[in-house]
Scaffold this motif. Structure first.
Motif, short mmCIF file in Angstrom:
data_model
loop_
_atom_site.label_atom_id
_atom_site.label_comp_id
_atom_site.label_asym_id
_atom_site.label_seq_id
_atom_site.Cartn_x
_atom_site.Cartn_y
_atom_site.Cartn_z
N GLN A 92 25.52 8.29 -11.14
CA GLN A 92 26.21 7.04 -11.48
C GLN A 92 26.67 6.32 -10.22
N LEU A 93 27.11 7.08 -9.22
CA LEU A 93 27.56 6.48 -7.98
C LEU A 93 26.40 5.83 -7.22
N TYR A 96 25.81 2.59 -9.09
CA TYR A 96 26.91 1.66 -8.81
C TYR A 96 26.69 0.97 -7.47
N ASN A 97 26.36 1.76 -6.44
CA ASN A 97 26.10 1.19 -5.11
C ASN A 97 24.85 0.32 -5.10
N LYS A 100 25.67 -3.09 -6.67
CA LYS A 100 26.53 -3.90 -5.80
C LYS A 100 25.70 -4.78 -4.87
N LEU A 118 22.91 3.52 -18.02
CA LEU A 118 23.84 2.76 -17.17
C LEU A 118 23.49 1.28 -17.10
#
Length: 292
Positions: A92-93, A96-97, A100, A118
């Motif tokens: 997930q991280l 997320y990055n 961005k 996601l």
């Protein structure tokens, strides 16, 4: 910790070692491969290269100085690659990055199927077609469609001949003169650079089919990690009439079945091409493509 590293900050040895050791390793993600097909690229890196996610950029004419993550040509699947299974939170991280950075397009590898949990609204399924070579040539041939068998016989009756490692110049010229889809000069240059690099590393080869002295069909294959990948091909109208591509792929299967486990046709969203690949008994495997 996930770090964003620019291309010149990456440790190529550690980055490539992570890819080499990953369960979902794909040749498209190696540093030297991306150096050939992407205008530029960076990467997200977990800790000390325990997992990596390459981020390729393509320059756009209208926004030359605005970098956007875009899937490069001749590069089917990227995504997250890890030495061992990473946690749900770590994946997930990565995503997320990734988000961005406001990416434009990106293809995740088959093992990254959780990405739809996601970013489902921005993901669509794409088809990859693969043939299991471990069952042996006799069993594979039994599964050929009737039309495919007829085309192979037609090619042999017309005395079409197979040749390995035809010249890059002849191959590129054949593609330029017989492409239904326009390919830019920039992408042809990338293809030429990639084929030279793969040939130098002994990870790729070209097969051609001749009618008398004329090259009527050709294809380039990647040979990595027991997977034979059909990267690029071209056929003249005469080659289509004589079943040249049917003969070419049949020869590839016959000659390389002992050294590989999978023949990866790379799939196609074009019905006619997909039907041809399926005629060899290829099975469908889906991966996910992000578009924004």
């Amino acid at each position: 910790m996930i770090r964003y590293l620019k291309r010149n900050q990456l440790d190529d040895n550690k980055y490539n070692a992570c890819l080499e050791a990953s369960v979902n390793s794909r040749i498209y993600a190696f540093s030297w491969y991306l150096d050939c097909v992407a205008d530029n690229w960076d990467a997200l890196v977990l800790n000390d290269y325990e997992a990596v996610m390459p981020l390729p950029f393509l320059k756009r004419k209208r926004h030359f100085f605005l970098r956007k993550i875009d899937q490069p040509p001749f590069c089917q699947q990227l995504g997250v690659f890890s030495v061992s299974e990473i946690s749900k939170e770590q994946f997930q991280l990565f995503i997320y990055n990734f988000l961005k950075l406001k990416p434009r397009s990106y293809n995740f590898n088959i093992f990254n199927f959780k990405v739809t949990d996601l970013i489902k609204d921005n993901c669509s399924e794409k088809v990859n077609l693969e043939l299991n070579l471990m069952i042996g040539y006799n069993e594979i041939e039994r599964n050929y469609s009737k039309n495919l068998k007829r085309n192979i016989k037609k090619a042999k009756d017309n005395q079409l001949k197979i040749a390995k490692n035809i010249s890059l110049k002849d191959f590129i010229l054949l593609k330029k003169e017989n492409s239904n889809h326009k390919i830019s000069i920039k992408n042809f240059n990338k293809l030429e650079k990639l084929i030279k690099e793969l040939s130098l590393r002994k990870l790729g080869f070209t097969y051609g089919v001749y009618f008398k002295e004329e090259l009527v069909s050709a294809a380039f294959f990647l040979d990595y990690n027991k997977r034979l990948i059909h990267l690029f091909s071209a056929t003249t109208q005469q080659g289509k009439i004589y079943g040249a591509m049917s003969l070419l792929f049949n020869s590839i299967i016959e000659q390389h079945i002992a050294d590989n486990e999978i023949l990866d046709f790379e799939g196609s969203m074009i019905p006619g091409i997909a039907k041809f690949f399926k005629s060899f008994g290829a099975k469908k495997f889906n991966y996910y493509s992000f578009k924004n």
